[in-house]
Design a protein around this motif. Sequence first.
Motif, PDB file in Angstrom:
ATOM      1  N   LEU A 348      24.295 -70.418  38.336  1.00  0.00           N
ATOM      2  CA  LEU A 348      23.108 -70.355  37.486  1.00  0.00           C
ATOM      3  C   LEU A 348      23.496 -69.868  36.090  1.00  0.00           C
ATOM      4  CD1 LEU A 348      20.010 -70.774  37.845  1.00  0.00           C
ATOM      5  CD2 LEU A 348      19.846 -68.282  38.200  1.00  0.00           C
ATOM      6  N   PHE A 356      14.401 -63.649  35.899  1.00  0.00           N
ATOM      7  CA  PHE A 356      14.276 -64.607  37.004  1.00  0.00           C
ATOM      8  C   PHE A 356      14.294 -63.822  38.301  1.00  0.00           C
ATOM      9  CE2 PHE A 356      18.644 -64.316  35.618  1.00  0.00           C
ATOM     10  CZ  PHE A 356      19.349 -64.048  36.788  1.00  0.00           C
ATOM     11  N   LYS A 358      15.871 -62.706  41.987  1.00  0.00           N
ATOM     12  CA  LYS A 358      17.034 -62.624  42.870  1.00  0.00           C
ATOM     13  C   LYS A 358      16.542 -62.877  44.268  1.00  0.00           C
ATOM     14  CE  LYS A 358      18.844 -58.655  44.129  1.00  0.00           C
ATOM     15  NZ  LYS A 358      19.622 -57.380  44.155  1.00  0.00           N
ATOM     16  N   ILE A 359      17.052 -63.945  44.874  1.00  0.00           N
ATOM     17  CA  ILE A 359      16.514 -64.339  46.180  1.00  0.00           C
ATOM     18  C   ILE A 359      17.483 -64.056  47.323  1.00  0.00           C
ATOM     19  CG2 ILE A 359      14.990 -66.089  45.184  1.00  0.00           C
ATOM     20  CD1 ILE A 359      17.045 -68.194  45.917  1.00  0.00           C
ATOM     21  N   ARG A 369      22.343 -64.781  44.593  1.00  0.00           N
ATOM     22  CA  ARG A 369      21.680 -66.060  44.360  1.00  0.00           C
ATOM     23  C   ARG A 369      20.343 -65.787  43.684  1.00  0.00           C
ATOM     24  NH1 ARG A 369      22.128 -71.238  45.824  1.00  0.00           N
ATOM     25  NH2 ARG A 369      23.969 -70.755  47.069  1.00  0.00           N
ATOM     26  N   LYS A 371      16.852 -67.552  41.275  1.00  0.00           N
ATOM     27  CA  LYS A 371      16.015 -68.716  41.075  1.00  0.00           C
ATOM     28  C   LYS A 371      15.167 -68.501  39.838  1.00  0.00           C
ATOM     29  CE  LYS A 371      12.556 -71.637  43.369  1.00  0.00           C
ATOM     30  NZ  LYS A 371      11.730 -71.805  44.576  1.00  0.00           N
ATOM     31  N   LYS A 372      15.251 -69.453  38.904  1.00  0.00           N
ATOM     32  CA  LYS A 372      14.468 -69.378  37.687  1.00  0.00           C
ATOM     33  C   LYS A 372      13.052 -69.858  37.937  1.00  0.00           C
ATOM     34  CE  LYS A 372      18.056 -69.780  34.168  1.00  0.00           C
ATOM     35  NZ  LYS A 372      18.450 -70.486  32.927  1.00  0.00           N
ATOM     36  N   ASP A 373      12.169 -69.531  37.001  1.00  0.00           N
ATOM     37  CA  ASP A 373      10.774 -69.945  37.128  1.00  0.00           C
ATOM     38  C   ASP A 373      10.639 -71.457  37.110  1.00  0.00           C
ATOM     39  OD1 ASP A 373      10.197 -67.282  37.165  1.00  0.00           O
ATOM     40  OD2 ASP A 373       9.635 -67.162  35.042  1.00  0.00           O
ATOM     41  N   GLY A 375      12.513 -73.425  38.574  1.00  0.00           N
ATOM     42  CA  GLY A 375      12.945 -73.984  39.836  1.00  0.00           C
ATOM     43  C   GLY A 375      14.445 -74.058  39.988  1.00  0.00           C
ATOM     44  N   TRP A 376      15.213 -73.848  38.899  1.00  0.00           N
ATOM     45  CA  TRP A 376      16.674 -73.888  39.011  1.00  0.00           C
ATOM     46  C   TRP A 376      17.152 -72.741  39.881  1.00  0.00           C
ATOM     47  CZ3 TRP A 376      19.075 -78.084  37.385  1.00  0.00           C
ATOM     48  CH2 TRP A 376      18.476 -78.857  36.386  1.00  0.00           C
ATOM     49  N   GLU A 377      18.105 -73.052  40.757  1.00  0.00           N
ATOM     50  CA  GLU A 377      18.608 -72.065  41.710  1.00  0.00           C
ATOM     51  C   GLU A 377      20.133 -72.120  41.720  1.00  0.00           C
ATOM     52  OE1 GLU A 377      18.405 -71.387  46.519  1.00  0.00           O
ATOM     53  OE2 GLU A 377      16.625 -72.193  45.488  1.00  0.00           O
TER      54      GLU A 377
END
Length: 388
Positions: A348, A356, A358-359, A369, A371-373, A375-377
């Motif tokens: 990313l 963003f 952290k998932i 890992r 994930k941006k708002d 949708g980019w992961e």
Amino acid sequence: MSTSSTESNPEDVTHRSFWMPGNYHCTVKRTEDAFQACNDIVACFQERARLERQYAQQLNEWSNKWKPVVDSSPLYGSLLKAWQCFLSSADRLASLHASICRSLVSEDADRVRTWQKDTFHKKLFGGFKESQDIEMGFARAQKPWAKRLKKLDKARRAYHKVGRKEHAAKERDLHAQGNPDVSIDKQKKIQEERELAQQEAEKVRARYEKVLEEVNRYVPRYMEEMESVFDQSQDEERRRIVFLKEAFLSIHKHLDVTNNESVRAVYNELHNTLMGIDDQDDLRWWKNTHGPGMPTDWPHFQEFSPEKKSKKVKKEVEKKGTIEKSVMIGGVRVRALYDYVGQETDELSFKAGEEFLKIEDEDDQGWCRGKKDEGWEGLYPANYVEVV
């Protein structure tokens, strides 16, 4: 044309002469003056030591103030190294001047104080034994001389007194001779008075000359005794001069940075660093680090390979095999501390300050890992972000 006081008043010069009674006191006073001079020397160079310490502190403060500015400056390569060398040289010079301060206080000042204590022995009621011994020696030598001078002065005054009396009698006799107003008997009496005054003057003159002869016979002995005491005083003063010369040379050695090898080394290194500034090397570094010389993965055709994993995942598989990531429900909001450009397709990219989710928690390789708002992961370095 004006004349000097010495030429116009030779008696005053004689009165101030060392050989006259009491005029040895300035020689005796040298002992107390030398003791006070030691105090002044210590105080003088203690103040110089404080200046050296303050200068060392100011050099350190100056260096510490500018280090972060220099380190973060836009300069680079040998030019940056040269600027930094000025600051490191200041730190080394600060240490040198601090050592000068210590030398002036712990070596030179202590040396003078120790010598002062060993050389000057104070009397219970003031003064110093050394000056008292010299003064007593001069006093013993001058005592018989002073008595003879007093006797001579008495004889001289007596002679001058009868001389004035004789001169007055001569004046009266000359005035009476041939003066019709003065009787023969009166003239005869005046002449007899003149003869008596002349006889008395001759007797007093003879006594005066005899006393003067006695004084002159005593002069060699008097000079020998006075010079003996004076030579003793000179020997003590010579030892003081020799010591203070050595003390001053020691102070000079500590202060003379021109012959200090450490100072030479500092400035030689600084000079060599400055001479090492190379525009070609610096420009080449910039080209290869921030310019067209940078390595680049130019676009090329990549075959689809589903079995191929990213380097981070591959490393993880090699170490631990297939493990399940701890997935965060909803994720944790984080903020980027620095810019990051992903080097792999599963990484990313983001800018400093960007937020963003952290998932997944950090793995043992230091990757999370996110994930941006939009949708980019992808993966990113865990130490590049902070929790909001």
